[in-house]
Design an enzyme around this catalytic site. Structure first.
Site, PDB file in Angstrom:
ATOM      1  N   ARG A 163      -1.812  -9.595  13.648  1.00  0.00           N
ATOM      2  CA  ARG A 163      -2.042  -8.264  13.168  1.00  0.00           C
ATOM      3  C   ARG A 163      -3.093  -8.248  11.795  1.00  0.00           C
ATOM      4  O   ARG A 163      -3.873  -7.393  11.885  1.00  0.00           O
ATOM      5  CB  ARG A 163      -0.744  -7.674  12.759  1.00  0.00           C
ATOM      6  CG  ARG A 163      -0.307  -6.054  12.757  1.00  0.00           C
ATOM      7  CD  ARG A 163       1.181  -5.677  12.865  1.00  0.00           C
ATOM      8  NE  ARG A 163       1.958  -6.431  11.818  1.00  0.00           N
ATOM      9  CZ  ARG A 163       3.139  -6.802  12.051  1.00  0.00           C
ATOM     10  NH1 ARG A 163       3.705  -6.284  12.898  1.00  0.00           N
ATOM     11  NH2 ARG A 163       3.729  -7.589  10.891  1.00  0.00           N
ATOM     12  N   ARG A 207     -10.990   4.772   9.289  1.00  0.00           N
ATOM     13  CA  ARG A 207     -10.730   3.542   9.805  1.00  0.00           C
ATOM     14  C   ARG A 207     -11.765   2.965  10.665  1.00  0.00           C
ATOM     15  O   ARG A 207     -11.958   1.727  10.992  1.00  0.00           O
ATOM     16  CB  ARG A 207      -9.781   3.904  11.031  1.00  0.00           C
ATOM     17  CG  ARG A 207      -8.298   3.475  10.849  1.00  0.00           C
ATOM     18  CD  ARG A 207      -7.438   3.777  12.027  1.00  0.00           C
ATOM     19  NE  ARG A 207      -6.924   2.560  12.954  1.00  0.00           N
ATOM     20  CZ  ARG A 207      -6.253   1.809  12.646  1.00  0.00           C
ATOM     21  NH1 ARG A 207      -5.449   1.924  11.525  1.00  0.00           N
ATOM     22  NH2 ARG A 207      -5.850   1.063  13.581  1.00  0.00           N
ATOM     23  N   LYS A 257       0.907  -1.281  -0.075  1.00  0.00           N
ATOM     24  CA  LYS A 257       0.043  -0.109  -0.143  1.00  0.00           C
ATOM     25  C   LYS A 257       0.665   1.113   0.067  1.00  0.00           C
ATOM     26  O   LYS A 257       0.506   2.113  -0.767  1.00  0.00           O
ATOM     27  CB  LYS A 257      -0.883  -0.145   1.278  1.00  0.00           C
ATOM     28  CG  LYS A 257      -1.686   1.239   1.255  1.00  0.00           C
ATOM     29  CD  LYS A 257      -2.962   0.668   2.521  1.00  0.00           C
ATOM     30  CE  LYS A 257      -2.505   0.461   3.710  1.00  0.00           C
ATOM     31  NZ  LYS A 257      -2.140   1.815   4.469  1.00  0.00           N
ATOM     32  N   ARG A 291      12.525 -13.481   7.767  1.00  0.00           N
ATOM     33  CA  ARG A 291      13.181 -14.592   7.420  1.00  0.00           C
ATOM     34  C   ARG A 291      12.627 -15.499   6.616  1.00  0.00           C
ATOM     35  O   ARG A 291      11.442 -15.977   6.982  1.00  0.00           O
ATOM     36  CB  ARG A 291      13.994 -15.551   8.536  1.00  0.00           C
ATOM     37  CG  ARG A 291      15.313 -14.950   9.009  1.00  0.00           C
ATOM     38  CD  ARG A 291      15.788 -15.068  10.302  1.00  0.00           C
ATOM     39  NE  ARG A 291      16.170 -16.342  10.503  1.00  0.00           N
ATOM     40  CZ  ARG A 291      17.591 -16.944  10.492  1.00  0.00           C
ATOM     41  NH1 ARG A 291      18.227 -15.995   9.685  1.00  0.00           N
ATOM     42  NH2 ARG A 291      17.531 -18.180  10.654  1.00  0.00           N
ATOM     43  N   ARG A 348      10.090 -18.536   8.264  1.00  0.00           N
ATOM     44  CA  ARG A 348      11.120 -19.382   8.771  1.00  0.00           C
ATOM     45  C   ARG A 348      10.808 -19.134  10.399  1.00  0.00           C
ATOM     46  O   ARG A 348      10.857 -20.227  11.093  1.00  0.00           O
ATOM     47  CB  ARG A 348      12.288 -19.106   8.355  1.00  0.00           C
ATOM     48  CG  ARG A 348      13.371 -20.347   9.096  1.00  0.00           C
ATOM     49  CD  ARG A 348      14.679 -20.683   8.389  1.00  0.00           C
ATOM     50  NE  ARG A 348      15.153 -21.580   8.916  1.00  0.00           N
ATOM     51  CZ  ARG A 348      16.251 -21.462   9.822  1.00  0.00           C
ATOM     52  NH1 ARG A 348      16.236 -20.358  10.504  1.00  0.00           N
ATOM     53  NH2 ARG A 348      16.740 -22.834  10.427  1.00  0.00           N
TER      54      ARG A 348
END
Ligand SMILES: [Zn+2]
Length: 225
Positions: free
Chosen positions: A171, A88, A13, A127, A160
């Site tokens: 989230r 929001r 975004k 990772r 990983r």
């Protein structure tokens, strides 16, 4: 043109917001930046926001709305603007509807950049490991040539770090829960879901194409003056 850009963390975004801002010559306004600017400038709105945050409370819709109006009254918004992170909540969306009507602004074009959760997790955990040859990548400093794909054998990369994945998943769930009702508010209007699971260029091209009619319309509307 008035653009509302939605997308979860990791959807690209921020990049699209910068590209659209440059392409259409309109400011990209992020609620977070707006809030920080008011706090830094020590305005009365900023001070009020800071006291909410210091108490660990969320800044109220009313305060965010006031900041937004103040920002939209600046001359760089005359030719339109892009909002990132606003509205929001459904209350903020209703407020924006009212503001747009009152000021005779063009109907906002709502672009929702969506990417499957698993892809977002792959993109945002730092990772990554090839699911086939187990080669390690890091999106921060050892990126694969093509996002999410192993350079050596083209197999998909997987996150990983399991902790990282958990955090990212949490989230994303939070994001979808919060944004769902806001997106539902716009569905049926100028609402365009865009598949964000493609290259930056492809996504940008699609957004440009769907914005073209609206941009042409607002250019016609502005030309007589
Ligand atoms: Zn590999």
């Amino acid at each position: 043109v008035v653009i509302l850009l939605f997308g979860p963390p990791g959807s690209g975004k921020g990049t699209q917001s910068r590209l659209l801002s440059a392409k259409f010559g309109i400011p990209a306004i992020s609620t977070g930046d707006m809030l920080r600017a008011e706090i830094e400038a020590g305005t009365s709105l900023g001070d009020t926001a800071e006291s909410f945050l210091a108490r660990g409370d969320l800044v109220t819709d009313e305060l965010v709305n006031q900041m937004l109006v103040k920002r939209l009254e600046q001359p760089d918004c005359d030719g339109g603007f892009l909002l990132d992170g606003y509205p929001r909540t459904v209350q903020q969306a209703a407020f924006l509807d009212h503001y747009v009507t009152e000021k005779g602004l063009p109907t906002p074009i709502v672009v929702h950049l969506d990417v499957p959760t698993d892809v977002l997790i792959r993109r945002t955990s730092s990772r990554l490991q090839c699911s086939k040859c187990h080669r390690i990548y890091n999106i921060l400093h050892k990126r694969p040539n093509q996002s999410g794909i192993c350079d050596a054998d083209g197999a998909p990369l997987v996150a990983r770090n399991d902790d990282g994945e958990e955090v990212v998943r949490g989230r994303l769930n939070g994001y979808r829960k919060l944004t769902g009702p806001v997106l539902a508010h716009y569905t049926g209007g100028n609402y365009y879901p865009v598949d964000g699971n493609r290259s930056t260029e492809e996504v940008f091209r699609e957004i440009q194409t769907l914005l073209e009619p609206a941009v042409a319309k607002s250019a016609n509307r502005n030309s007589p003056r």
